[in-house]
Scaffold this motif. Structure first.
Motif, PDB file in Angstrom:
ATOM      1  N   SER A  75     106.170 -28.259  61.379  1.00  0.00           N
ATOM      2  CA  SER A  75     105.353 -28.752  60.375  1.00  0.00           C
ATOM      3  C   SER A  75     103.688 -28.733  61.065  1.00  0.00           C
ATOM      4  CB  SER A  75     105.317 -30.116  59.906  1.00  0.00           C
ATOM      5  OG  SER A  75     105.207 -30.900  61.092  1.00  0.00           O
ATOM      6  N   GLN A  76     103.778 -28.406  62.235  1.00  0.00           N
ATOM      7  CA  GLN A  76     102.501 -28.400  63.133  1.00  0.00           C
ATOM      8  C   GLN A  76     101.932 -26.930  62.979  1.00  0.00           C
ATOM      9  OE1 GLN A  76     102.357 -30.388  66.746  1.00  0.00           O
ATOM     10  NE2 GLN A  76     102.562 -32.278  65.890  1.00  0.00           N
ATOM     11  N   GLN A  77     100.791 -26.785  62.558  1.00  0.00           N
ATOM     12  CA  GLN A  77     100.242 -25.326  62.240  1.00  0.00           C
ATOM     13  C   GLN A  77     100.292 -24.522  63.657  1.00  0.00           C
ATOM     14  OE1 GLN A  77      96.342 -24.647  60.405  1.00  0.00           O
ATOM     15  NE2 GLN A  77      96.275 -22.774  61.297  1.00  0.00           N
ATOM     16  N   PHE A  78     100.232 -25.184  64.671  1.00  0.00           N
ATOM     17  CA  PHE A  78     100.093 -24.626  66.053  1.00  0.00           C
ATOM     18  C   PHE A  78     101.423 -23.829  66.344  1.00  0.00           C
ATOM     19  CE2 PHE A  78     101.029 -24.840  70.704  1.00  0.00           C
ATOM     20  CZ  PHE A  78     100.107 -23.637  71.099  1.00  0.00           C
ATOM     21  N   TYR A  79     102.593 -24.692  66.264  1.00  0.00           N
ATOM     22  CA  TYR A  79     103.834 -24.125  66.390  1.00  0.00           C
ATOM     23  C   TYR A  79     104.289 -23.201  65.406  1.00  0.00           C
ATOM     24  CZ  TYR A  79     103.753 -27.480  70.220  1.00  0.00           C
ATOM     25  OH  TYR A  79     103.582 -27.705  71.440  1.00  0.00           O
ATOM     26  N   SER A  80     103.988 -23.255  64.338  1.00  0.00           N
ATOM     27  CA  SER A  80     104.120 -22.292  63.029  1.00  0.00           C
ATOM     28  C   SER A  80     103.502 -21.047  63.395  1.00  0.00           C
ATOM     29  CB  SER A  80     103.590 -22.881  61.793  1.00  0.00           C
ATOM     30  OG  SER A  80     103.995 -21.795  60.995  1.00  0.00           O
ATOM     31  N   ASP A  81     102.124 -21.086  64.026  1.00  0.00           N
ATOM     32  CA  ASP A  81     101.520 -19.961  64.481  1.00  0.00           C
ATOM     33  C   ASP A  81     102.107 -19.254  65.841  1.00  0.00           C
ATOM     34  OD1 ASP A  81      99.851 -20.284  62.517  1.00  0.00           O
ATOM     35  OD2 ASP A  81      98.268 -21.211  63.665  1.00  0.00           O
ATOM     36  N   PHE A  82     102.765 -20.024  66.552  1.00  0.00           N
ATOM     37  CA  PHE A  82     103.419 -19.680  67.773  1.00  0.00           C
ATOM     38  C   PHE A  82     104.634 -18.971  67.508  1.00  0.00           C
ATOM     39  CE2 PHE A  82     104.301 -21.651  72.149  1.00  0.00           C
ATOM     40  CZ  PHE A  82     104.322 -20.311  72.909  1.00  0.00           C
ATOM     41  N   ALA A  83     105.419 -19.456  66.593  1.00  0.00           N
ATOM     42  CA  ALA A  83     106.386 -18.676  66.172  1.00  0.00           C
ATOM     43  C   ALA A  83     106.153 -17.123  65.678  1.00  0.00           C
ATOM     44  CB  ALA A  83     107.371 -19.274  65.181  1.00  0.00           C
TER      45      ALA A  83
END
Length: 343
Positions: A75-83
């Motif tokens: 749900s955190q944008q950073f980890y979504s972007d990471f993926a």
């Protein structure tokens, strides 16, 4: 003989450069399958004498790898972007047929990280993980290592001496950078605060040490309050920041060493109609960008995800093709510093 087709003829017919055709012919570097197919078809069409080489290279199967990844909350944008960046880095590889398996931990529980690593370890050739520091993870990583499944630690260096590599920022220097920025931009000495995600994040500990040491060394009259734990959540950070602002009218700076910055940004907006507290946060997202633009965020320390993921995939592939030399390495990337004037 004068009309014999050349590399230039093949390149013109395929719509690529002669250099690309030369690479495909001599195997000096990897050429995309789609491009190789175009070159092979063009060679066939113009009657190029070495067309069989292109066809044989096209038919040669690529080695297959399955790579596993454990990140934090999706749900955190950073980890979504990471993926997203992981998938992009994998898609750029043409020398392997790579399947990715990306999982997200919903908490900071060592048991959850342990279960995810065990599950991925049964089906993947190499793993990369952002996880807390805990002896239970050390045991899992050692078990995986014994089975020739290398583990790379991401952002937070866990299982030190066991994991194959660490890749991320130099967390001690990141903390000092945050301290430098606050002491240079706040001209009236007062109280400073720092939030960490939890007591099991070695990277956050290093950032705290760096932050406190720089503030102490600067000798400008600032006082760093007791460290606050926010569990990397927005709500906890929001409530704790409101409490800080109420109890410490002379609070002049806050450093969010981990996640949860959204809560701090919301709190300072709510209490101050104009920016009055220097706020240092991590990672450029829609909310931190907005905070920079309107002055509520002083600086964003951002992880270069594109560079990180490219290097990460290289390391993971290397771990599957080379014998383990017993050396645990680390790679520090340069952070991207984002300021209000960056836009």
């Amino acid at each position: 003989m004068a009309n014999r087709p050349t590399i230039k003829d093949v390149a013109r017919e395929a719509g690529v450069s002669p250099t690309t055709v030369d690479r495909a012919l001599n195997g000096r570097s990897v050429v995309r399958e789609e491009t190789m197919r175009k070159i092979a078809d063009a060679a066939q069409k113009v009657g190029y004498h070495s067309k069989g080489i292109f066809l044989s290279r096209l038919d040669k199967p690529l080695p297959e790898l399955r790579l596993g990844f454990v990140l934090l909350k999706k749900s955190q944008q950073f980890y979504s972007d990471f993926a997203t960046h992981i998938e992009a880095a994998i898609s750029e590889r043409n020398d392997y047929r790579i399947t990715s398996d990306i999982r997200f931990s919903s908490s900071q529980s060592p048991d959850e990280f342990t279960d995810l690593l065990k599950t991925l370890g049964r089906r993947c050739d190499a793993l990369a993980c952002t996880a807390v520091n805990d002896p239970r993870l050390n045991r899992v990583v050692q078990d995986l290592k014994d089975k020739n499944v290398a583990v790379v630690s991401l952002l937070n260096d866990f299982a030190q001496g066991i994991r194959k590599n660490y890749i991320g920022l130099n967390n001690m220097k990141i903390g000092r950078l945050a301290g430098w920025m606050i002491t240079k931009t706040v001209h009236q000495p007062g109280k400073l605060a720092i939030f960490v995600g939890g007591n099991r994040w070695h990277g956050h500990d290093l950032r705290e040490v760096g932050y406190r040491s720089f503030v102490r060394e600067s000798d400008h009259g600032f006082t760093v309050l007791d460290t606050l734990v926010n569990l990397e959540t927005r709500q906890v950070t929001y409530e704790a920041t409101l409490d800080l602002l109420q109890r410490h009218p002379d609070l002049c700076g806050i450093y969010i060493a981990g996640g949860g910055m959204e809560g701090a940004i919301a709190a300072v907006r709510e209490v101050h109609s104009t920016p009055k507290v220097a706020l240092i946060v991590n990672e450029l997202t829609a909310e931190s960008r907005a905070g920079l633009i309107d002055g509520y965020v002083t600086m964003v320390i951002s992880t270069p995800l594109k560079e990180l993921c490219k290097t990460l995939i290289d390391l993971m592939i290397q771990s599957t093709t080379e014998a383990d030399d017993g050396v645990s390495g680390q790679i520090f990337l340069e952070p991207r510093i984002v300021l209000p004037e960056s836009f």
